[in-house]
Write an enzyme that holds these catalytic residues in place. Sequence first.
Site, PDB file in Angstrom:
ATOM      1  N   HIS A 170      -8.062  -5.127  -0.554  1.00 29.23           N
ATOM      2  CA  HIS A 170      -6.770  -4.486  -0.289  1.00 29.23           C
ATOM      3  C   HIS A 170      -5.793  -5.425   0.424  1.00 29.23           C
ATOM      4  O   HIS A 170      -4.592  -5.156   0.451  1.00 29.23           O
ATOM      5  CB  HIS A 170      -6.982  -3.207   0.521  1.00 29.23           C
ATOM      6  N   SER A 224       0.845  -1.187   0.000  1.00 29.07           N
ATOM      7  CA  SER A 224       0.000   0.000   0.000  1.00 29.07           C
ATOM      8  C   SER A 224       0.889   1.250   0.000  1.00 29.07           C
ATOM      9  O   SER A 224       1.664   1.439  -0.935  1.00 29.07           O
ATOM     10  CB  SER A 224      -0.955  -0.051   1.203  1.00 29.07           C
TER      11      SER A 224
END
Length: 689
Positions: free
Chosen positions: A662, A547
């Site tokens: 995610h 991320s």
Amino acid sequence: MSAGLSQTLTPATEDPFLWLEEIEGPRALAWARTENDKTLSALQSDPRYQRFYGEALHVLQAKDRIPYVSMGRLGLENFWQDENQVRGVLRRTTLESYRTQSPRWETILDVDALAHGEKKNWIYKGASCLPPEERLCLLHLSEGGKDAVFVREFDVVSKTFVTNGFELPEGKQEVTWVNSDTLLIARDWGEGTMTQAGYPFVVKELKRAQSLAEAHEVFRGEQTDVGVTPFVLRDTEGRIHATGVDRGISSFEHEYVLFGPEPIKLNLPKKATIGGIASGRLLVTLNEDWSPPSGHNPFSAGSIISYDLTQWKKDPLRATPTLVFKPGPKQTVSGFTATRSLLILTILDNVQSKAFVYEHHQGAWRTTPIPLPENASIGLAAASHDTEEAMFTVSSFLSPTTLWYFDAATERLETVKTTPPRFDVSRLVVEQFYATSSDGTRIPYFLVRPKSARFDGSTPTLLYGYGGFQIPLTPSYAGLMGRLWLEQGNAYVVANLRGGGEFGPEWHQTAQGATKQRTWDDFIAVAEDLIRRKITSPRRLGVVGGSQGGLLVGTAITQRPELFNAAIVQVPLFDMLRFTKLGAGASWVGEYGDPTIPEQRKWLEAYSPYQRLVPGKTYPAPFIFTSTKDDRVHPAHGRKAAARLATLGQLYLYYEDTDGGHSAAANLIEQARRISLEYTYACRRLVDE
């Protein structure tokens, strides 16, 4: 060169790979399938892969894992996945049973059975239950792991969905109970109700049996907000003391509005967060220095303050705040929660954890340390609102995680669960070092290495970092990393970079926006320090991050490619000139800046890894992976990075999981595959001669 990539590389202003931004575009998905086949063929054919996969699955599905629980009024609840419950089961037990070797679990919801019966790819994303009974719950179910969820009302006593109960279609939404017949909801209500970041800014009240079209609007923010979240401020007995909204003006700035005959905008600083009620006081955390309007002495950033609840409710704008906690030079709050009448607080002190009980008594806060093990990371695992009980995780790089039970009323403290050792630590040592960044700042990092390391640059080393959003990295036990990496005679490093939360708000804010390059400089400084100390060498050094950490890895390999021979780039941000147009990117302008503003675009352009992949440089053959279902960090970041590398004729591997969101893994099997691919790649790049 990969299939489907016939373009030549054009200047940064003309992006030839915009078609990869179409998440479910047939051409983009076909490209991803081709890349996946190539990557799986390369890595799964390596003899280490099957061994790693078997060991990863064994550890992830182990029956002797700690089943972490929440402490609710109906018992201890746990969500569990294993080889039989792939999607997972929500279950409940008693504290007495939980203390035993084999607790008796009562199934509340079988997600595998639900998904099978409804022919849906359900991923359980949690539940919010109505206090104080906690019988009626709003289940959050995601298709494939996206942040966008379906919300359905469920009765955890009868273990059934409520007939004609609340049911909300898929969306990025925030929902909270007011009472058994009323919800406050922020969601997509139609055109013009979502922010540029893709989050709702309109809150409506929905009554039982009403359709969404009948919901009554109670608050409207601005389209330029990050998003708006409704809240109901309850004490531990479930009594409501206020309702309102938390309006996210930017990534780190809030504005709180209370509902009433007339809305009241609280006069808190923008970088402040309401933390709930404990010990009869309203708690607020401050991420900036603040002098209250009452003329009270100023409070420093990182402090927790509190208000007398009765006084605050009478006049929220004139109530007087008092100090609960003020951080020392290297301290920061890492977590806090309320029990029935107390506040439990954990802090980081030079990246080591401590825990305390706070009680408000006769106008002052009394503090008592909780004697948990020292030189370890302490996390708040659970707390009861009915009693003074709480649970903590205690962990370090080489000590398996233990779960501690604590009763503040009796001061009873004991271990209730322990993770069995997952790897041999007898030949390993942990050290803390400091690297000097380009501006002279000392950057701490932890090194886990073999005691027998030769300091001749030969030790294969993975360097992990994050450095953003005020999130700290602390020493913790990682069984799979230990088993698949450390046990092979390799080293692992965790860097505590500016931009993170290891030393409080200032440590974060000194590497934001115009100064974000400091985070990248710190990471590079740690890499150089490892090489200078001859712990490793560029041939043996790899970088890992996900991320924001994927962006960190991207900046490392584009700014100093010669320092590294491997890069694991997980669900990354990469194109910082278009990040606000992709996924939830517009919500992170507070961290990075806005590419539509010329001055800010300049500093983004200076480090944006996608644009810095240029001819004439050799990059360390990164392994990039993402998820089609990631609706937070758009998969196009990783896709476009791989496509650009292909056009440059550079080596790389790319893998895109269909599910997972995610986290890039929807279940333990997908997680085992992802981890095994990573470590197989790392061994091929850093261990082999």
